[in-house]
Design a protein around this motif. Structure first.
Motif: not given
Length: 422
Positions: A150-151, A147, A157-158, A239, A161, A153-154
């Motif tokens: 980082g797309k 990754d 993750d979003g 990741n 929350q 995981y970002s």
């Protein structure tokens, strides 16, 4: 590249989730299995690890009954399931987060889904028989992906929350959290992101190969066609650069050798290894950690009387002993140990290792020591863990490590979400 998509996961609808889930089937004893069922008659262990003469057929009937009774039900919308594990390893609190989705089953030769480890046939037969009666993946394969930007995981993750939809704590104190994400926009983005990615199987090689073979079987029988859900399998995708990833070593226990002599073993090993006496196994582990950090290839040998640390000499060129294998494979701790010691000195060939005739495995050092102290084994080799980067490089070279080369921790819990594909 990888085809990833959401699915209508099958989940428990009532009850205390802490009493409904279980660890992976292959690390559960008979006593533990009974204890899970005593806590809750609907524990997933009854489906994932059935017992008895007609165990596979019984599992299929149990699953049907639970679906009819509403104990289990499938989600109405295609969903991905963001999955986080918070745990303690080596005295540190860590967390690893990924997501569960369907992944299209691909032949390893295509280079899209890559294995890193050899498999054992007995386990594949068991899983095939269970799938033949249940048409379900009760647990997920654990896979890794690169990754760089980082797309992926970002994005996940979003989506995780807020308060999780499910949360359980297992006997090791690991907290398992899951968020159900059915937003069509998110699912579309996930599919798009993975179109150019390779996947590296971390844990679950047997189940992946079984899923592939079972789909072929259904197609041959005229019960499925290409594109059906049987051509996909449930995976947890993480990741590869995730700081929470932990790989434990799997130690080797050697038993039932004729005329085992530790002194002769050490003498013969000196051609390849520098030998260093250690006071005890604990001291040897400390030395091994330092060797690992220094990039050295080393093991501890324990025979019940003495403990020594064996460090590969810089002058040894492993390509001479592992002809035709990649630099990544030749540099693996397990490859070196298997080639120079287990095969070359002990005469334990690959078939013997696969059948575990003279070789067994454990991730717990104390178990290896106890096997030797109780005279159930001749000796034990304590190993350092394989690095995640080494797993990637061997897989990219199109090779497989010896079986039981890695132990990813923690294990995925079984029962949070399942894939019923027929």
């Amino acid at each position: 590249m990888a085809t990833v998509k959401g699915f209508k996961g099958m989940r428990f609808r009532n009850g205390d989730m802490n009493t409904l889930v279980c660890p992976p089937y292959d690390i559960i004893s008979d006593e533990q299995r009974k204890a899970f069922i005593e806590k809750n008659e609907h524990n997933i262990i009854r489906l994932e690890l059935p017992v008895g003469e007609n165990r596979y057929k019984d599992a299929g009937e149990t699953l049907k009954n639970w679906l009819d009774e509403g104990v289990l039900a499938q989600d109405e919308k295609d969903t991905i399931y963001v999955y986080e594990m918070e745990f303690t390893a080596n005295g540190e609190r860590k967390a690893v987060k990924g997501f569960v989705s369907l992944v299209k089953l691909e032949e390893f030769s295509k280079g899209i889904v890559l294995p890193h480890e050899e498999t054992l046939s007995k386990a594949k037969t068991d899983r095939f028989n269970l799938m033949s009666e249940t048409y379900c993946n009760f647990s997920q394969i654990y896979s890794l992906y690169m990754d760089e930007d980082g797309k992926a995981y970002s994005l996940i993750d979003g989506c995780s929350q807020g308060r999780p939809d499910m949360e359980v704590t297992d006997s090791d104190g690991t907290i398992h959290r899951m968020w159900c994400v059915s937003d069509e926009g998110v699912l579309s983005q996930v599919t798009k992101i993975f179109e150019d990615k390779k996947l590296y199987i971390a844990d679950g090689h047997h189940r992946y190969e079984t899923g592939l073979n079972f789909h072929k079987h259904l197609v041959a029988e005229g019960k499925a066609v290409e594109g059906d859900l049987s051509g996909y399998i449930a995976m947890m995708l993480v990741n590869m650069e995730n700081e929470g990833l932990v790989v434990f070593p799997t130690h080797r226990i050697v038993r039932d050798l004729e005329n085992f002599d530790a002194d002769k073993l050490i003498e013969r090993s000196e051609e390849y290894f520098e030998i260093e006496d250690a006071t005890d196994v604990k001291t040897a582990e400390e030395i091994l950690t330092k060797k690992y950090n220094d990039g050295k290839k080393a093991y501890a040998l324990y025979d019940g009387k003495k403990t020594v640390v064996m460090t590969l000499r810089d002058s040894v060129d492993m390509s001479q002993f592992l002809e035709g294998m990649s630099e990544a494979y030749c540099g693996l701790d397990v490859s070196i140990l298997h080639s120079l010691v287990l095969e070359r000195i002990f005469g334990i060939d690959k078939e013997n290792m696969a059948n575990q005739k003279n070789l067994t495995y454990t991730k717990i050092v104390a178990e290896a020591v106890e096997a030797v102290d109780s005279k159930k084994a001749d000796c034990a080799f304590i190993l350092n863990p394989t690095r995640v980067s080494e797993i990637r490089d061997v897989a990219l070279a199109g090779e497989k490590m010896p079986q039981k080369s890695t132990y990813f921790f923690p294990k995925l819990i079984t029962g949070l979400v399942m894939n019923k594909f027929m």
